[in-house]
Design a protein around this motif. Structure first.
Motif, PDB file in Angstrom:
ATOM      1  N   MET A  62      -7.622   5.662   5.151  1.00 20.05           N
ATOM      2  CA  MET A  62      -8.191   3.818   4.730  1.00 20.05           C
ATOM      3  C   MET A  62      -8.892   3.916   3.721  1.00 20.05           C
ATOM      4  O   MET A  62      -9.105   3.516   2.457  1.00 20.05           O
ATOM      5  N   ARG A  63     -10.181   5.166   3.517  1.00 19.23           N
ATOM      6  CA  ARG A  63     -11.060   5.463   3.060  1.00 19.23           C
ATOM      7  C   ARG A  63     -10.353   5.707   1.641  1.00 19.23           C
ATOM      8  O   ARG A  63     -11.048   5.113   0.594  1.00 19.23           O
ATOM      9  N   LEU A  64      -9.444   6.162   1.057  1.00 14.54           N
ATOM     10  CA  LEU A  64      -8.462   6.816   0.173  1.00 14.54           C
ATOM     11  C   LEU A  64      -8.404   5.648  -0.245  1.00 14.54           C
ATOM     12  O   LEU A  64      -8.194   6.049  -1.425  1.00 14.54           O
ATOM     13  N   VAL A  65      -7.809   5.194   0.340  1.00 15.77           N
ATOM     14  CA  VAL A  65      -6.472   3.639  -0.099  1.00 15.77           C
ATOM     15  C   VAL A  65      -8.110   2.708  -0.602  1.00 15.77           C
ATOM     16  O   VAL A  65      -7.703   2.045  -1.883  1.00 15.77           O
ATOM     17  N   LEU A  66      -9.477   2.934  -0.509  1.00 18.13           N
ATOM     18  CA  LEU A  66     -10.728   2.142  -0.802  1.00 18.13           C
ATOM     19  C   LEU A  66     -10.896   2.541  -1.989  1.00 18.13           C
ATOM     20  O   LEU A  66     -11.752   1.854  -2.493  1.00 18.13           O
ATOM     21  N   VAL A 107       3.105   0.752   3.501  1.00 18.37           N
ATOM     22  CA  VAL A 107       3.034  -0.321   4.102  1.00 18.37           C
ATOM     23  C   VAL A 107       3.145  -1.698   2.452  1.00 18.37           C
ATOM     24  O   VAL A 107       2.577  -2.154   1.913  1.00 18.37           O
ATOM     25  N   ARG A 108       4.019  -2.639   3.896  1.00 18.67           N
ATOM     26  CA  ARG A 108       5.338  -3.747   3.641  1.00 18.67           C
ATOM     27  C   ARG A 108       4.492  -5.378   3.764  1.00 18.67           C
ATOM     28  O   ARG A 108       4.138  -5.077   4.328  1.00 18.67           O
ATOM     29  N   PRO A 109       4.875  -5.769   3.256  1.00 23.75           N
ATOM     30  CA  PRO A 109       4.462  -7.456   2.766  1.00 23.75           C
ATOM     31  C   PRO A 109       5.350  -8.051   4.029  1.00 23.75           C
ATOM     32  O   PRO A 109       5.994  -7.565   4.398  1.00 23.75           O
ATOM     33  N   GLY A 110       5.235  -9.267   4.215  1.00 27.10           N
ATOM     34  CA  GLY A 110       5.687  -9.947   5.541  1.00 27.10           C
ATOM     35  C   GLY A 110       5.514  -8.970   6.819  1.00 27.10           C
ATOM     36  O   GLY A 110       6.036 -10.073   7.588  1.00 27.10           O
ATOM     37  N   ARG A 111       4.799  -8.939   7.294  1.00 24.99           N
ATOM     38  CA  ARG A 111       4.227  -8.182   8.643  1.00 24.99           C
ATOM     39  C   ARG A 111       3.469  -6.875   8.512  1.00 24.99           C
ATOM     40  O   ARG A 111       2.376  -6.226   7.845  1.00 24.99           O
ATOM     41  N   VAL A 112       2.456  -7.381  10.337  1.00 24.08           N
ATOM     42  CA  VAL A 112       1.432  -6.579  10.425  1.00 24.08           C
ATOM     43  C   VAL A 112       2.179  -5.075  10.757  1.00 24.08           C
ATOM     44  O   VAL A 112       2.603  -4.982  11.940  1.00 24.08           O
ATOM     45  N   THR A 113       1.471  -4.246  10.146  1.00 27.72           N
ATOM     46  CA  THR A 113       1.958  -2.312  10.600  1.00 27.72           C
ATOM     47  C   THR A 113       0.325  -1.729  10.705  1.00 27.72           C
ATOM     48  O   THR A 113      -0.732  -2.352  10.950  1.00 27.72           O
ATOM     49  N   GLY A 114       0.567  -2.102  12.215  1.00 25.72           N
ATOM     50  CA  GLY A 114      -0.566  -1.182  13.270  1.00 25.72           C
ATOM     51  C   GLY A 114      -0.296  -0.071  12.932  1.00 25.72           C
ATOM     52  O   GLY A 114       0.558   1.111  13.033  1.00 25.72           O
ATOM     53  N   PHE A 115      -1.813   0.950  12.557  1.00 25.50           N
ATOM     54  CA  PHE A 115      -2.572   1.927  12.180  1.00 25.50           C
ATOM     55  C   PHE A 115      -2.809   2.960  13.150  1.00 25.50           C
ATOM     56  O   PHE A 115      -3.687   2.443  13.855  1.00 25.50           O
ATOM     57  N   LEU A 116      -2.116   3.624  13.946  1.00 25.74           N
ATOM     58  CA  LEU A 116      -2.129   4.078  15.763  1.00 25.74           C
ATOM     59  C   LEU A 116      -2.547   5.907  15.176  1.00 25.74           C
ATOM     60  O   LEU A 116      -2.180   6.465  14.303  1.00 25.74           O
ATOM     61  N   ILE A 174       1.035  -1.219  -0.152  1.00 28.08           N
ATOM     62  CA  ILE A 174      -0.577  -0.239   0.155  1.00 28.08           C
ATOM     63  C   ILE A 174       1.278   0.803   0.102  1.00 28.08           C
ATOM     64  O   ILE A 174       1.610   1.444   0.840  1.00 28.08           O
ATOM     65  N   ASP A 175       0.781   1.985  -1.077  1.00 32.44           N
ATOM     66  CA  ASP A 175       1.991   3.175  -1.243  1.00 32.44           C
ATOM     67  C   ASP A 175       0.813   4.326  -0.890  1.00 32.44           C
ATOM     68  O   ASP A 175       0.620   5.048  -1.998  1.00 32.44           O
ATOM     69  N   VAL A 176       0.699   5.084  -0.237  1.00 31.40           N
ATOM     70  CA  VAL A 176       0.501   6.411   0.401  1.00 31.40           C
ATOM     71  C   VAL A 176       1.372   7.758   0.215  1.00 31.40           C
ATOM     72  O   VAL A 176       2.511   8.490   0.060  1.00 31.40           O
ATOM     73  N   LYS A 177       0.980   8.979  -1.224  1.00 31.13           N
ATOM     74  CA  LYS A 177       2.008   9.476  -1.038  1.00 31.13           C
ATOM     75  C   LYS A 177       1.559  11.275  -1.502  1.00 31.13           C
ATOM     76  O   LYS A 177       0.551  11.399  -2.028  1.00 31.13           O
ATOM     77  N   THR A 200      -2.771   4.223  -3.772  1.00 27.94           N
ATOM     78  CA  THR A 200      -2.311   3.134  -4.409  1.00 27.94           C
ATOM     79  C   THR A 200      -1.949   2.013  -4.233  1.00 27.94           C
ATOM     80  O   THR A 200      -1.293   1.659  -2.755  1.00 27.94           O
ATOM     81  N   LEU A 201      -3.053   0.619  -4.687  1.00 31.55           N
ATOM     82  CA  LEU A 201      -2.539  -0.742  -4.159  1.00 31.55           C
ATOM     83  C   LEU A 201      -1.801  -1.299  -5.408  1.00 31.55           C
ATOM     84  O   LEU A 201      -2.182  -2.334  -6.343  1.00 31.55           O
ATOM     85  N   ASP A 202      -0.295  -2.517  -5.149  1.00 26.04           N
ATOM     86  CA  ASP A 202       0.590  -2.966  -6.041  1.00 26.04           C
ATOM     87  C   ASP A 202       0.588  -1.419  -6.892  1.00 26.04           C
ATOM     88  O   ASP A 202       0.857  -2.664  -8.111  1.00 26.04           O
TER      89      ASP A 202
END
Length: 311
Positions: A46-50, A26-35, A4-7, A61-63
């Motif tokens: 999250m709404r903008l990403v989706l 947000v990179r693969p292979g790990r859990v990223t906490g969004f605080l 997930i890339d936010v710019k 963007t997603l990938d």
């Protein structure tokens, strides 16, 4: 690599800037906490990403693709933003089946995610009869339906009982171990500390931190040691000479802010003070988070004066 890339992401609602020039990945292979505190911009981001809202400027963007460009989005991204969004008159199975058919997913996936989420026995019940925790499980089942590479969950532990919390914790770890990209928004610091590898922290729409969990805690901590001794008066005197303050004891143990256990040990040994217990205290995620976001909360209760607390 799926990410997930936010710019340079910004979202304004009238004169309110909910998201302010955000850039993070947000990179693969790990859990990223969004605080972040209430109103920090997590849900908006999250709404903008989706693709549920349009940014004022910047990209999410997603990938490398916008959500709207995904031909079969559930195969790529699974998300839980609102557990109450499912139609109450549908059964759990029919709700998932409708999602599967519309995304050209095999019907067998419905039974697989019902089983994985622990809802097989209630699959024929109408959703309006579900408890909050059951709705959460159904929302997570829907997010997993397409076996996606990216999973986004907003407060997934909300309404879950202890068994459910352990289940979702283990699920997120497993998804990350499989190489998926996992982003989880939460207000529960102690729970986040059990599953997150990396943290992205917002405050008033701005990025405050984007760090591995251990680095985040270390950078917002100060030394603190716990000590138990047979001669507290002498130890207090020694620490006072070094500028440290020995607080009030709790169950025979003293906490010394700003000092490391090694330093106290050397000091006590040199003065012949017997030490029964000595250890560095680790700052919790909650303490580190509050230290960073103390001035970023949109809503804050007034501080109660000490005289009223004692009344």
């Amino acid at each position: 690599m799926t990410s997930i890339d936010v710019k340079d992401l910004t979202k304004e609602y009238g004169t309110t800037r909910a998201v302010d020039d955000l850039t993070f990945s947000v990179r693969p292979g790990r859990v990223t906490g969004f605080l972040g505190p209430n109103g920090a911009g997590k849900s908006t981001t999250m709404r903008l990403v989706l693709g549920l809202d349009r940014p004022t400027s910047g990209t999410a963007t997603l990938d490398g693709l916008y959500y709207a460009e995904l031909a079969e989005p559930l195969r790529h991204v699974g998300a839980l933003l609102d557990a109450q969004a499912a139609h109450g008159s549908r059964t759990a199975r029919n709700h998932l089946l409708a999602l599967a058919v519309s995304n050209r997913l095999p019907a067998r996936r419905v039974d697989e995610v019902l089983d994985e989420s622990g809802l097989t026995s209630v699959a024929g019940r109408r959703i309006k009869t579900f408890s909050l925790g059951m709705r959460q499980r159904l929302g997570i089942a829907a997010a997993l339906l397409g076996d996606p590479e990216i999973v986004m969950l907003d407060e997934p532990s909300n309404g879950l009982d202890p068994e459910g919390i352990i289940w979702i914790r283990e699920l997120m770890r497993r998804l990350a171990a499989e190489g998926r990209t996992v982003l989880v928004s939460s207000h529960l610091m102690n729970e986040t500390a059990t599953f997150a590898d990396h943290l992205v922290v917002l405050g008033r729409g701005k990025l405050l931190a984007d760090d591995p969990m251990n680095e985040f805690i270390a950078s917002h901590s100060r030394a603190r040691a716990r000590v138990r001794t047979t001669d507290p008066d002498r130890l207090r005197e020694l620490l006072s000479d070094r500028g440290y303050v020995l607080g009030e004891p709790v169950e025979g143990r003293w906490t010394v802010d700003g000092a490391k256990a090694e330093e106290i040990g050397v000091l006590a040994s040199g003065a012949g003070v017997q030490v029964l217990e000595l250890a560095d205290e680790q700052t919790s995620l909650e303490e580190a988070y509050l230290a960073l976001t103390a001035d970023e909360a949109e809503f804050r209760a007034p501080t109660v004066p000490a005289s009223r607390q004692e009344a």
